[in-house]
Design a protein around this motif. Sequence first.
Motif, PDB file in Angstrom:
ATOM      1  N   GLU A 154      18.538 -15.732  39.461  1.00 64.21           N
ATOM      2  CA  GLU A 154      19.238 -14.585  40.176  1.00 64.21           C
ATOM      3  C   GLU A 154      20.747 -15.244  40.102  1.00 64.21           C
ATOM      4  O   GLU A 154      21.720 -14.450  39.518  1.00 64.21           O
ATOM      5  CB  GLU A 154      19.206 -14.511  41.959  1.00 64.21           C
ATOM      6  CG  GLU A 154      17.866 -13.686  42.156  1.00 64.21           C
ATOM      7  CD  GLU A 154      17.363 -12.856  43.442  1.00 64.21           C
ATOM      8  OE1 GLU A 154      17.625 -13.523  44.184  1.00 64.21           O
ATOM      9  OE2 GLU A 154      17.545 -12.035  43.302  1.00 64.21           O
TER      10      GLU A 154
ATOM     11  N   GLU B 205      22.434 -10.715  45.064  1.00 68.55           N
ATOM     12  CA  GLU B 205      21.870 -11.446  44.449  1.00 68.55           C
ATOM     13  C   GLU B 205      21.497 -12.187  44.731  1.00 68.55           C
ATOM     14  O   GLU B 205      21.256 -13.324  45.442  1.00 68.55           O
ATOM     15  CB  GLU B 205      22.077 -11.325  43.334  1.00 68.55           C
ATOM     16  CG  GLU B 205      21.729  -9.632  42.096  1.00 68.55           C
ATOM     17  CD  GLU B 205      20.079  -9.465  41.490  1.00 68.55           C
ATOM     18  OE1 GLU B 205      19.881 -10.273  42.795  1.00 68.55           O
ATOM     19  OE2 GLU B 205      19.941  -9.343  41.110  1.00 68.55           O
TER      20      GLU B 205
ATOM     21  N   HIS C 151      20.013 -12.534  48.396  1.00 61.05           N
ATOM     22  CA  HIS C 151      18.297 -12.300  47.697  1.00 61.05           C
ATOM     23  C   HIS C 151      17.736 -14.132  47.529  1.00 61.05           C
ATOM     24  O   HIS C 151      16.579 -14.500  48.182  1.00 61.05           O
ATOM     25  CB  HIS C 151      18.359 -11.923  46.691  1.00 61.05           C
ATOM     26  CG  HIS C 151      18.689 -10.703  46.647  1.00 61.05           C
ATOM     27  ND1 HIS C 151      17.977  -9.969  45.499  1.00 61.05           N
ATOM     28  CD2 HIS C 151      18.652  -9.268  48.016  1.00 61.05           C
ATOM     29  CE1 HIS C 151      18.871  -8.276  45.850  1.00 61.05           C
ATOM     30  NE2 HIS C 151      19.084  -8.376  47.025  1.00 61.05           N
TER      31      HIS C 151
ATOM     32  N   HIS D 164      13.800  -6.919  48.821  1.00 58.92           N
ATOM     33  CA  HIS D 164      14.710  -7.467  48.559  1.00 58.92           C
ATOM     34  C   HIS D 164      14.197  -6.334  47.413  1.00 58.92           C
ATOM     35  O   HIS D 164      14.964  -5.690  46.672  1.00 58.92           O
ATOM     36  CB  HIS D 164      14.124  -8.738  47.971  1.00 58.92           C
ATOM     37  CG  HIS D 164      14.412  -9.495  46.576  1.00 58.92           C
ATOM     38  ND1 HIS D 164      13.844 -10.453  46.175  1.00 58.92           N
ATOM     39  CD2 HIS D 164      14.919  -8.872  45.714  1.00 58.92           C
ATOM     40  CE1 HIS D 164      15.053 -10.766  44.892  1.00 58.92           C
ATOM     41  NE2 HIS D 164      15.487  -9.828  44.658  1.00 58.92           N
TER      42      HIS D 164
ATOM     43  N   GLU E  58      16.970  -3.929  45.026  1.00 59.47           N
ATOM     44  CA  GLU E  58      16.916  -4.087  43.650  1.00 59.47           C
ATOM     45  C   GLU E  58      16.340  -3.320  42.950  1.00 59.47           C
ATOM     46  O   GLU E  58      17.756  -2.848  41.519  1.00 59.47           O
ATOM     47  CB  GLU E  58      15.332  -4.740  43.230  1.00 59.47           C
ATOM     48  CG  GLU E  58      15.647  -6.300  43.034  1.00 59.47           C
ATOM     49  CD  GLU E  58      16.821  -7.498  42.701  1.00 59.47           C
ATOM     50  OE1 GLU E  58      16.646  -6.692  41.252  1.00 59.47           O
ATOM     51  OE2 GLU E  58      16.834  -8.248  42.670  1.00 59.47           O
TER      52      GLU E  58
HETATM   53 FE   LIG Z   1      17.854  -9.611  43.611  1.00 57.15          FE
END
Ligand SMILES: [Fe+2]
Length: 286
Positions: free
Chosen positions: A51, A80, A83, A162, A166
């Motif tokens: 990421e 991101e 994440h 997540h 996404e």
């Molecule tokens: Fe991600």
Amino acid sequence: MAKATTPADLTITPRDLRFGRGMRRTRWWMNDDPVATAFYNALSITFPKGEGFFVDSVRAFRDGTPPLLAAEINAFIKQEVMHTREHVAFNRHVTDQGYDVSLLDIHVDEALALTDGKPAIARLAATMALEHFTAILAHALLADPRHLDGAEPQAAAMWRWHAAEEIEHKGVAYDTWLHATRDWSRTRRWLFKSMVMLTTARKFFVGRYLGTIELLRQDGITGPRAHLGTLGYALVRPGMVRKIFGAWASYFLPGFHPWNSDDRALIARAESDYAAAVLPRAAVAA
Ligand SMILES: [Fe+2]
Ligand SMILES: [Fe+2]
């Protein structure tokens, strides 16, 4: 075919949530199943470096993009980065169980090093390919709740959160690419993105497969049991990799855009599923 653009009413919302802090997760947190656990653990190990690469690759093209796309890039980066923070925490649970993930880290380093010395547009194309993977894996994960059956609740919530984000930002790398290559011919665009996808897909599948096998080896599971178990899990039941094949192949079709499939309904469903497991921010350390 549906519209080949990002929906005009899409809002990308970074959700600053934390999962799984202050607890000790069992070794086989996924349904007490070493193969299923290794499958997700191997994927998670790749995320922090992966990421970081996505963020750098997309950010390199932010200047000069239209304001709406620039705002989406900023929201993408925020998502991101969070994440990564949560997968670092998740991966700590993995290493706390005694797993040595150094070989998996090497696989990621080798894959990312393939773009060393390549133009920035190649890194963007690799990011776009990997974002397609994350979007279709996220879709499969959320479309069939059985994938996370028996998972430790905080872990399941993190994966759902997540996956939802996404899906939400799945068009950002692609739209950035469309803008960056707006002077290219359709043929050149198609050839470039297709070549990069083929290379990326091979590295992605081989890397995650070897990563799963390596984690299983550390559980004392080797040989046919490890290989057939992993292939059976990925391709047969629940068959995540089999389920994404059609969506993966759609990447090569003329007129492909991630939002040709509008799966925002899965985001709302995931949010209600993970809401109960979200930790209050004040109650956890970073
Ligand atoms: Fe991600
Ligand atoms: Fe992403």
